[in-house]
Design a protein around this motif. Structure first.
Motif, PDB file in Angstrom:
ATOM      1  N   ARG A  55      33.467  22.446 -26.213  1.00 19.67           N
ATOM      2  CA  ARG A  55      32.946  21.227 -25.588  1.00 19.67           C
ATOM      3  C   ARG A  55      31.620  20.812 -26.214  1.00 19.67           C
ATOM      4  O   ARG A  55      31.332  19.616 -26.306  1.00 19.67           O
ATOM      5  CB  ARG A  55      32.779  21.449 -24.086  1.00 19.67           C
ATOM      6  CG  ARG A  55      32.099  20.285 -23.378  1.00 19.67           C
ATOM      7  CD  ARG A  55      32.122  20.381 -21.881  1.00 19.67           C
ATOM      8  NE  ARG A  55      31.314  19.312 -21.270  1.00 19.67           N
ATOM      9  CZ  ARG A  55      31.333  18.996 -19.983  1.00 19.67           C
ATOM     10  NH1 ARG A  55      32.109  19.659 -19.143  1.00 19.67           N
ATOM     11  NH2 ARG A  55      30.577  18.020 -19.521  1.00 19.67           N
ATOM     12  N   LYS A  56      30.821  21.755 -26.656  1.00 24.86           N
ATOM     13  CA  LYS A  56      29.517  21.421 -27.222  1.00 24.86           C
ATOM     14  C   LYS A  56      29.647  20.632 -28.527  1.00 24.86           C
ATOM     15  O   LYS A  56      28.698  19.970 -28.947  1.00 24.86           O
ATOM     16  CB  LYS A  56      28.704  22.683 -27.458  1.00 24.86           C
ATOM     17  CG  LYS A  56      28.330  23.410 -26.154  1.00 24.86           C
ATOM     18  CD  LYS A  56      27.511  24.652 -26.444  1.00 24.86           C
ATOM     19  CE  LYS A  56      27.126  25.371 -25.150  1.00 24.86           C
ATOM     20  NZ  LYS A  56      26.338  26.600 -25.403  1.00 24.86           N
ATOM     21  N   GLY A  57      30.818  20.715 -29.160  1.00 22.00           N
ATOM     22  CA  GLY A  57      31.014  19.975 -30.401  1.00 22.00           C
ATOM     23  C   GLY A  57      31.668  18.620 -30.193  1.00 22.00           C
ATOM     24  O   GLY A  57      31.997  17.936 -31.164  1.00 22.00           O
ATOM     25  N   VAL A  58      31.868  18.250 -28.946  1.00 22.46           N
ATOM     26  CA  VAL A  58      32.551  17.003 -28.614  1.00 22.46           C
ATOM     27  C   VAL A  58      31.546  16.046 -27.974  1.00 22.46           C
ATOM     28  O   VAL A  58      30.703  16.461 -27.177  1.00 22.46           O
ATOM     29  CB  VAL A  58      33.733  17.269 -27.656  1.00 22.46           C
ATOM     30  CG1 VAL A  58      34.358  15.959 -27.196  1.00 22.46           C
ATOM     31  CG2 VAL A  58      34.780  18.141 -28.339  1.00 22.46           C
ATOM     32  N   TYR A  59      31.649  14.764 -28.298  1.00 24.89           N
ATOM     33  CA  TYR A  59      30.819  13.739 -27.657  1.00 24.89           C
ATOM     34  C   TYR A  59      31.560  13.218 -26.435  1.00 24.89           C
ATOM     35  O   TYR A  59      32.709  12.767 -26.528  1.00 24.89           O
ATOM     36  CB  TYR A  59      30.521  12.598 -28.624  1.00 24.89           C
ATOM     37  CG  TYR A  59      29.553  11.576 -28.058  1.00 24.89           C
ATOM     38  CD1 TYR A  59      28.185  11.787 -28.120  1.00 24.89           C
ATOM     39  CD2 TYR A  59      30.017  10.416 -27.446  1.00 24.89           C
ATOM     40  CE1 TYR A  59      27.290  10.858 -27.601  1.00 24.89           C
ATOM     41  CE2 TYR A  59      29.135   9.482 -26.920  1.00 24.89           C
ATOM     42  CZ  TYR A  59      27.774   9.718 -27.000  1.00 24.89           C
ATOM     43  OH  TYR A  59      26.887   8.802 -26.468  1.00 24.89           O
ATOM     44  N   ILE A  60      30.923  13.282 -25.258  1.00 24.48           N
ATOM     45  CA  ILE A  60      31.560  12.899 -24.001  1.00 24.48           C
ATOM     46  C   ILE A  60      30.802  11.721 -23.399  1.00 24.48           C
ATOM     47  O   ILE A  60      29.569  11.757 -23.280  1.00 24.48           O
ATOM     48  CB  ILE A  60      31.578  14.077 -23.008  1.00 24.48           C
ATOM     49  CG1 ILE A  60      32.349  15.260 -23.617  1.00 24.48           C
ATOM     50  CG2 ILE A  60      32.210  13.672 -21.689  1.00 24.48           C
ATOM     51  CD1 ILE A  60      32.367  16.488 -22.731  1.00 24.48           C
ATOM     52  N   THR A  61      31.536  10.692 -23.015  1.00 24.54           N
ATOM     53  CA  THR A  61      30.926   9.499 -22.444  1.00 24.54           C
ATOM     54  C   THR A  61      31.889   8.871 -21.451  1.00 24.54           C
ATOM     55  O   THR A  61      32.966   9.415 -21.179  1.00 24.54           O
ATOM     56  CB  THR A  61      30.536   8.495 -23.553  1.00 24.54           C
ATOM     57  OG1 THR A  61      29.771   7.434 -22.975  1.00 24.54           O
ATOM     58  CG2 THR A  61      31.762   7.934 -24.238  1.00 24.54           C
ATOM     59  N   ASN A  62      31.518   7.720 -20.919  1.00 25.06           N
ATOM     60  CA  ASN A  62      32.364   6.983 -19.983  1.00 25.06           C
ATOM     61  C   ASN A  62      32.515   5.542 -20.434  1.00 25.06           C
ATOM     62  O   ASN A  62      31.629   4.982 -21.097  1.00 25.06           O
ATOM     63  CB  ASN A  62      31.767   6.999 -18.567  1.00 25.06           C
ATOM     64  CG  ASN A  62      32.005   8.313 -17.856  1.00 25.06           C
ATOM     65  OD1 ASN A  62      33.142   8.707 -17.596  1.00 25.06           O
ATOM     66  ND2 ASN A  62      30.927   9.014 -17.537  1.00 25.06           N
ATOM     67  N   ALA A  63      33.629   4.920 -20.027  1.00 28.39           N
ATOM     68  CA  ALA A  63      33.847   3.510 -20.351  1.00 28.39           C
ATOM     69  C   ALA A  63      32.864   2.616 -19.606  1.00 28.39           C
ATOM     70  O   ALA A  63      32.406   1.599 -20.120  1.00 28.39           O
ATOM     71  CB  ALA A  63      35.287   3.110 -20.011  1.00 28.39           C
ATOM     72  N   VAL A  64      32.539   2.972 -18.358  1.00 28.44           N
ATOM     73  CA  VAL A  64      31.583   2.231 -17.534  1.00 28.44           C
ATOM     74  C   VAL A  64      30.381   3.135 -17.286  1.00 28.44           C
ATOM     75  O   VAL A  64      30.545   4.307 -16.930  1.00 28.44           O
ATOM     76  CB  VAL A  64      32.225   1.786 -16.204  1.00 28.44           C
ATOM     77  CG1 VAL A  64      31.208   1.099 -15.307  1.00 28.44           C
ATOM     78  CG2 VAL A  64      33.409   0.851 -16.474  1.00 28.44           C
ATOM     79  N   LYS A  65      29.187   2.604 -17.439  1.00 31.96           N
ATOM     80  CA  LYS A  65      27.988   3.448 -17.439  1.00 31.96           C
ATOM     81  C   LYS A  65      27.280   3.532 -16.094  1.00 31.96           C
ATOM     82  O   LYS A  65      26.355   4.327 -15.944  1.00 31.96           O
ATOM     83  CB  LYS A  65      26.990   2.931 -18.491  1.00 31.96           C
ATOM     84  CG  LYS A  65      27.598   2.716 -19.865  1.00 31.96           C
ATOM     85  CD  LYS A  65      28.243   3.969 -20.444  1.00 31.96           C
ATOM     86  CE  LYS A  65      28.755   3.725 -21.851  1.00 31.96           C
ATOM     87  NZ  LYS A  65      29.475   4.889 -22.406  1.00 31.96           N
ATOM     88  N   HIS A  66      27.660   2.713 -15.129  1.00 31.21           N
ATOM     89  CA  HIS A  66      27.042   2.778 -13.808  1.00 31.21           C
ATOM     90  C   HIS A  66      28.091   3.194 -12.773  1.00 31.21           C
ATOM     91  O   HIS A  66      29.263   2.854 -12.890  1.00 31.21           O
ATOM     92  CB  HIS A  66      26.442   1.420 -13.408  1.00 31.21           C
ATOM     93  CG  HIS A  66      25.188   1.071 -14.132  1.00 31.21           C
ATOM     94  ND1 HIS A  66      25.159   0.181 -15.188  1.00 31.21           N
ATOM     95  CD2 HIS A  66      23.905   1.489 -13.955  1.00 31.21           C
ATOM     96  CE1 HIS A  66      23.917   0.067 -15.634  1.00 31.21           C
ATOM     97  NE2 HIS A  66      23.129   0.838 -14.909  1.00 31.21           N
TER      98      HIS A  66
END
Length: 504
Positions: A378-389
Motif C-alpha cells: 500500500r505504501k507504494g500506491v497513491y490513494i485518493t478520492n473522486a470527491v474531496k469533501h
C-alpha cells in the motif's frame, strides 16, 4: 366497531362482519387472529352494502365441504382469554402497506387484507414480496392509492366564494378513484394555513375552519354547485397564454389523464382551442412568430458559455461545488509521486473528514486487508478520492454518508485530473461507481459491467473493483466474501498490468 368476542361469535353464526374504516378492520382482524379464525371462515362487508350481490360464492360459504371451517374450535374469547393470548405482531412496514391498501376501492379489500395478515402470522413472510401473488396485488393497491393521492394534490382546483357567503372561503370538487380524502385533507391543512376551505367528493366531504378538520357526508352534487367571480379572469389569462403553434395534443393528454379535465375550469376551453388550432390558428401563429425572429440561435454547450475564471490552486480553496460548506476540510490523496498504481475511492468518510487523510476509518482497515492478501504494498500506491469533501446528512448525533451527485463528481474531477496528470500512473483502480464515473468522465457507466474488466483509457489502464464500504455493509456473508475476493483479484490484475508494462 365490533367487539372482539362479538366478532368471533358473528363468524361462528355465519354472519358478515361489517367494517367501514381501517381502524375498525384492524381491531376486528386482531380479535380473529387471536382466536385462530382462518380467512375462508369470514365474510367481510361494508355497512349498508348488499354483501352478497358482488361477493364471490367462495366468500359467502362458511362451511367447508369437508366440515366446519372452525372444526377445531377456538376457545371462547372472554376478557381472561384476551389477556392470556398474545397480540399478533405485524412489522411496521407491512402495517403501513395495509393501511394504504385499505383505501383501495374493491369489494373484497377487507377479506384480502385479512388473508395477508393471516398468512404473515402463519410464517409466510413472502406475502409482503411482489413475487408472491398476494404480495403483488398488495403492492399494486398501494401504488394505485399513492398515485391517486398525488393526482388529487395536482388536480384539485379551489374556487373562491364571495366574502358575504361566509366560510369556507375556498371550495373544491373532486371525484377520486379511491378513498384518499383524509390523506389529501392533511396535505392541504399544512399548505393553506388559516384559510377556510372545503373539499367535496361524491362520497364524503372535509371542511377546515382554520383550526380543526371536520368530516362530513356528501355536501355537493358536482362542480356546477361552485361559483367563482375570479374564474372568468383566470380563463381569460389561460386563453391569452395559449400558443397554437406549439400545440401537442398527445403530450397534453399524457400529462393530464382525461378523467381530470372535466373538473378543471380550463377544461371547457381546451376542445375549442384545439379545434381552432387545427383550422388555421396554428399556421397563423407560426407565421407571426417566424416574422419576428431577428436571427438564428447558435447552439453552444453550457461549459463554453461560462466566463473564464481563475481556477483554485489549492485544494483547501476549492469552491467549485457546495460540499465545502458542510465539511471540516478537503481531503487530498496520499502516496509517492512516482506511484504506478493510483487507487481512486468515492469520497472521504466521517473519520477521514476529521483527520484529513484518506481511508483511515473502517473502510481503510478493510482496504489494508485487501492489499495484504493481494500482496501489493500500500505504501507504494497513491490513494485518493473522486470527491474531496465529505458529503453527509445528520442522523441523530451521527453524520451519515450520502452519495455525491453527478454535478459534484464533475466539479471535483478538476482535482483528480490534476493528480493523474502529475503522477502519470500506469494503472488506475476505480473503487465503486462514483470513482468509475469520475475516471471515465461519464454518468452512464454501470459498475457491474466493468468489475474485473481492465480497459484502456487515455494513457493508463483502468481496473474496477468494489468499494470497501460495500463489503462492510452487505449483510449476506457469501456476497461479502465474493466481493472481498473480487477486490483482491482486481488489485492483483492491476499489479500484473504494471509488471507487464515494465517487462516491455
Amino acid at each position: 366497531m365490533v367487539a372482539a368476542s362479538e366478532a368471533v361469535a358473528a363468524v361462528r353464526a355465519g354472519q358478515p362482519l361489517l367494517v367501514s374504516t381501517f381502524v375498525e378492520w384492524r381491531a376486528t382482524a386482531r380479535a380473529l387472529l387471536r382466536a385462530g379464525v382462518p380467512p375462508e371462515a369470514v365474510t367481510w362487508g361494508a355497512p349498508g352494502a348488499d354483501l352478497f350481490s358482488s361477493a364471490p360464492a367462495s366468500a359467502r360459504e362458511t362451511v367447508h365441504p369437508s366440515g366446519d371451517l372452525l372444526a377445531t374450535p377456538a376457545p371462547a374469547l372472554t376478557e381472561r382469554t384476551l389477556e392470556a393470548t398474545p397480540r399478533p405482531q405485524v412489522p411496521r412496514s407491512l402495517m403501513e402497506m395495509l393501511q394504504t391498501a385499505a383505501c383501495y376501492r374493491d369489494h373484497d379489500r377487507w377479506a384480502f387484507l385479512y388473508r395477508v395478515v393471516w398468512r404473515w402470522q402463519q410464517g409466510e413472510h413472502d406475502v409482503q414480496s411482489p413475487a408472491d401473488p398476494d404480495g403483488a396485488r398488495l403492492h399494486t393497491m398501494v401504488k394505485s392509492v399513492r398515485r391517486e393521492v398525488h393526482d388529487m394534490h395536482a388536480y384539485i382546483r379551489f374556487r373562491e366564494r364571495p366574502l358575504e357567503a361566509g366560510p369556507p372561503q375556498f371550495v373544491a370538487w373532486f371525484e377520486p378513484a379511491h378513498d384518499v380524502l383524509p390523506q389529501v385533507a392533511e396535505h392541504f391543512v399544512a399548505r393553506m394555513g388559516k384559510m377556510t376551505w372545503m373539499i367535496a367528493t361524491p362520497e364524503a366531504s372535509v371542511l377546515w375552519d382554520g383550526a380543526t378538520l371536520h368530516d362530513a357526508g356528501p355536501l355537493m352534487s358536482g362542480p356546477a354547485d361552485l361559483e367563482d367571480d375570479g374564474e372568468a379572469l383566470w380563463l381569460t389569462y389561460y386563453r391569452s397564454i395559449f400558443n397554437p403553434a406549439r400545440l401537442n395534443t398527445q403530450v397534453m393528454q399524457s400529462h393530464i389523464p382525461s378523467r381530470f379535465w372535466k373538473n378543471l375550469p380550463e377544461g371547457a376551453l381546451v376542445p375549442s382551442m384545439v379545434s381552432q388550432a387545427g383550422l388555421g390558428a396554428r399556421r397563423i401563429g407560426q407565421v407571426s412568430t417566424v416574422g419576428q425572429r431577428g436571427g438564428t440561435t447558435i447552439p453552444i454547450t453550457a461549459e463554453k458559455a461560462q466566463p473564464d475564471r481563475e481556477q483554485p490552486s489549492k485544494l483547501d480553496e476549492c469552491r467549485r461545488c457546495e460540499l465545502w460548506q458542510h465539511a471540516t476540510q478537503a481531503v487530498g490523496g496520499i502516496g509517492p509521486g512516482h506511484a504506478q498504481i493510483m487507487v481512486v475511492g468515492e469520497q472521504p468518510g466521517d473519520q477521514e473528514d476529521l483527520s484529513g487523510q484518506p481511508f483511515v476509518g473502517p473502510a481503510g482497515q478493510l482496504l489494508d486487508r485487501v492489499f495484504a492478501q493481494a500482496e501489493v504494498d500500500r505504501k507504494g500506491v497513491y490513494i485518493t478520492n473522486a470527491v474531496k469533501h465529505f458529503k453527509w446528512e445528520p442522523r441523530g448525533k451521527r453524520r451519515l454518508h450520502k452519495t455525491p451527485a453527478q454535478k459534484e463528481i464533475e466539479a471535483c474531477h478538476y482535482w483528480l485530473e490534476k493528480e493523474i496528470a502529475t503522477r502519470k500512473p500506469k494503472v488506475i483502480v476505480a473503487m465503486g461507481a462514483t470513482a468509475l464515473k469520475s475516471v471515465l468522465q461519464t454518468g452512464s457507466v454501470t459498475l457491474k459491467d466493468k468489475i474485473g474488466q481492465p480497459m484502456r483509457h487515455g494513457d493508463a489502464w483502468v481496473v474496477t473493483i468494489y468499494h470497501p464500504s460495500y463489503v462492510l455493509r452487505v449483510p449476506d456473508e457469501a456476497t461479502k466474501h465474493a466481493a472481498f475476493a473480487a477486490m483482491v483479484e482486481g488489485l492483483r490484475v492491476a499489479q500484473s498490468l504494471v509488471d507487464r508494462i515494465e517487462d516491455n
